[in-house]
Design an enzyme around this catalytic site. Structure first.
Site, PDB file in Angstrom:
ATOM      1  N   GLU A  29       1.099  -2.459 -13.063  1.00  0.00           N
ATOM      2  CA  GLU A  29       0.151  -2.622 -14.340  1.00  0.00           C
ATOM      3  C   GLU A  29      -0.080  -1.403 -14.776  1.00  0.00           C
ATOM      4  O   GLU A  29      -0.463  -1.488 -15.763  1.00  0.00           O
ATOM      5  CB  GLU A  29      -0.973  -3.303 -13.330  1.00  0.00           C
ATOM      6  CG  GLU A  29      -1.110  -4.535 -12.768  1.00  0.00           C
ATOM      7  CD  GLU A  29      -2.402  -4.738 -11.925  1.00  0.00           C
ATOM      8  OE1 GLU A  29      -3.376  -4.124 -12.446  1.00  0.00           O
ATOM      9  OE2 GLU A  29      -2.288  -5.733 -11.132  1.00  0.00           O
ATOM     10  N   ASP A  73       2.278   7.447   3.959  1.00  0.00           N
ATOM     11  CA  ASP A  73       2.235   8.134   5.596  1.00  0.00           C
ATOM     12  C   ASP A  73       2.395   6.793   6.544  1.00  0.00           C
ATOM     13  O   ASP A  73       1.783   5.862   6.473  1.00  0.00           O
ATOM     14  CB  ASP A  73       0.783   8.967   5.978  1.00  0.00           C
ATOM     15  CG  ASP A  73       0.914   9.348   7.114  1.00  0.00           C
ATOM     16  OD1 ASP A  73       1.914  10.239   7.422  1.00  0.00           O
ATOM     17  OD2 ASP A  73       0.240   9.297   8.285  1.00  0.00           O
TER      18      ASP A  73
END
Length: 537
Positions: free
Chosen positions: A250, A201
């Site tokens: 990751e 956002d």
């Protein structure tokens, strides 16, 4: 192997308006879980959930008090885990909203900062400043709030704090290392729970110009038209997103991040999706483009070129929780209206016809498509909500974002002939009232009806998976005046009549699907106004 997100269809769920399982009138996570098979059958690849975190709900959950827990009105963290698990079992990925520009004023950091007073280390995690004027009675600068009025509120000890949105949404100071550390741990919390990514956002708003300089007496900003400003689209945001990309990389399964980034140009938006930053950015320029061949062709070309320059896919969307539904909005964009402005009454038949044509066009474009809940039902904007039920925090303000976002957030209809139309238990409440006409637009009423909007979406999404190859280039074709025509690959063509008169075109091949009636005879096809056709060529 192509990354899943490069051509994904992602369906936005506004949790309080999707499905209410406990009967309190507000949608919840168990309700969403119960409707996941519908979304799987619809043919989308992923769902994006608007905020469900603990919140006072001053701005429908975009004022977050605790980023690591679920607000009880929506359920629990356990419910979120079950939702993600069920979605994965159905082959759906889950993207959750993240709100890093600001917190709730009820967040523990902000409450402690207020209690500890000026000079508190916790105040440095937000933008607290002394006021101007003889007694500090004036705001520190002239920035307006997106929701109207000044972007500053004074606290009891005399200092002011910055909030680009509502006063209940103080902006974080992203120059403070604790803020960056906190959000890295929030990312890992939800990634460990299994979510597939984040919609960020106000991704363009985190970093402010040093010194918070005046903008020169600007009376108001609009979320969709802020232009060049000292608090949006500063270059420093990109260091933040590089650090986030390293975390996402990751985790297995190609976890992604999507930027809600409003910027002055498409090339500035493309900066957010460079190879070491985020994966996608919303193409809001397309959302506001005019309904005519020249405007559409130019916007499509410019969008594809901007993202291709950084190796990213383009995204396409027509509606979301912040703008007037395109069933209404597209009937006015040629008259200078801006997406998100106050909606007005339109011919619902004509509005739906154009909306269907625009949706089929969007789904034919290369890149990723975002759908907003209920658009597959052809829902119109609800323009006659009484003032006492509206909850958009900007509604009662004199300036700023217009405050009419409630009209696109009315709970969607699932079944039955009386409200709440299967949104919740029969005869139960609904946090916003639904129109009586929505009985005809419910999932139940449209299922199995060959001409329904729901059937059109299901057919188009099924064909999209079968016909297109990710990355297929778009090639424009000659067409009569008022008609947009392009090919994807060597065997697909899309034609759209954006004119006001029927268009006669040479039949390019076999009709795959259309947004409205198409008459083909003796090698010629008559394409009615506001009609899109897909062809196998």
């Amino acid at each position: 192997m192509t990354s899943w997100w490069r051509d994904a269809v992602i369906y936005q769920i506004y949790p309080r308006s999707f499905a209410d399982l406990n009967g309190d009138g507000i949608g919840d996570l168990p309700g969403i879980r119960s409707r996941l098979p519908y979304l799987s059958d619809l043919g989308v690849d992923a769902v994006w959930l608007s905020p469900f975190y603990l919140s006072p709900q001053a701005d429908a959950g975009y004022d977050v008090a605790d980023y690591r827990t679920v607000d009880p009105i929506f359920g629990s963290v356990a419910d979120a885990h079950l939702l993600v698990s069920d979605a994965h079992d159905l082959g759906l990925r889950v993207i959750v909203d993240l709100v890093p520009n600001h917190s709730s004023d009820q967040h523990v950091w902000f409450q402690q900062a207020l209690a500890e007073g000026p000079g508190s280390p916790l105040r440095a995690r937000y933008h607290f400043r002394e006021g101007r004027g003889e007694h500090g009675e004036l705001p520190p600068n002239d920035w307006p709030s997106i929701f109207g009025g000044p972007a500053w509120t004074r606290v009891a000890d005399g200092q002011w704090y910055l909030h680009l949105f509502a006063a209940e949404q103080p902006d974080f100071n992203w120059d403070h290392p604790a803020v960056a550390d906190e959000f890295r741990t929030i990312l890992r919390f939800w990634l460990d729970l299994g979510v597939d990514g984040f919609r960020i956002d106000v991704a363009h708003g985190l970093v402010k110009e040093p010194g918070l300089p005046d903008v020169g007496g600007l009376a108001e900003w609009h979320l969709f038209d802020v232009g060049e400003s000292p608090c949006f689209d500063r270059d420093g945001v990109h260091d933040i997103y590089r650090s986030w990309r390293a975390i996402l990389d990751e985790y297995p399964g190609e976890r992604i991040a999507v930027a809600e980034a409003w910027a002055p140009t498409l090339n500035r938006v493309a900066n957010y999706v460079r190879p070491d930053e985020l994966h996608q950015a919303f193409n809001f320029s397309y959302l506001g483009s005019g309904w005519d061949v020249a405007a559409q062709r130019a916007m499509i070309d410019d969008s594809l070129a901007a993202t291709a320059a950084v190796g990213a896919p383009t995204t396409w969307t027509l509606s979301n929780h912040d703008v007037v539904r395109h069933t209404n909005r597209l009937m006015h964009v040629n008259n200078g209206e801006v997406a998100g402005k106050k909606p007005t009454e339109v011919d619902q038949v004509a509005g739906l016809r154009r909306a269907r044509a625009a949706s089929l066009l969007l789904l034919a474009l290369p890149g990723s498509a975002y759908l907003y809940q209920g658009e597959e039902l052809g829902l119109p904007e609800v323009i006659d909500l009484p003032p006492e039920v509206r909850q958009d925090p900007a509604f009662h303000r004199a300036t700023g974002q217009d405050g009419y976002r409630d009209g696109c957030r009315v709970p969607i209809p699932w079944s039955g002939t009386t409200a709440p139309y299967g949104f919740g238990p029969e005869g139960g409440p609904s946090w916003l009232p639904q129109p009586e006409s929505w009985a005809e637009l419910s999932v139940e009423a449209q299922t199995g009806v060959p001409t329904s909007t729901l059937t059109m979406y299901r057919e188009a999404l099924s064909l999209r998976r079968k016909v297109f190859a990710a990355g297929d280039d778009l090639a424009w074709r000659d067409a009569p005046a008022g008609v947009l025509a392009f090919d994807r690959g060597s065997s697909f063509r899309c034609t759209v009549n954006m004119g006001t008169e029927p268009a006669h075109i040479t039949t390019p091949g076999e009709v795959l699907t259309t947004s409205g009636p198409v008459k083909t005879e003796n090698g010629t096809t008559v394409l009615l106004p506001d009609t899109t056709a897909w062809w196998s060529i």
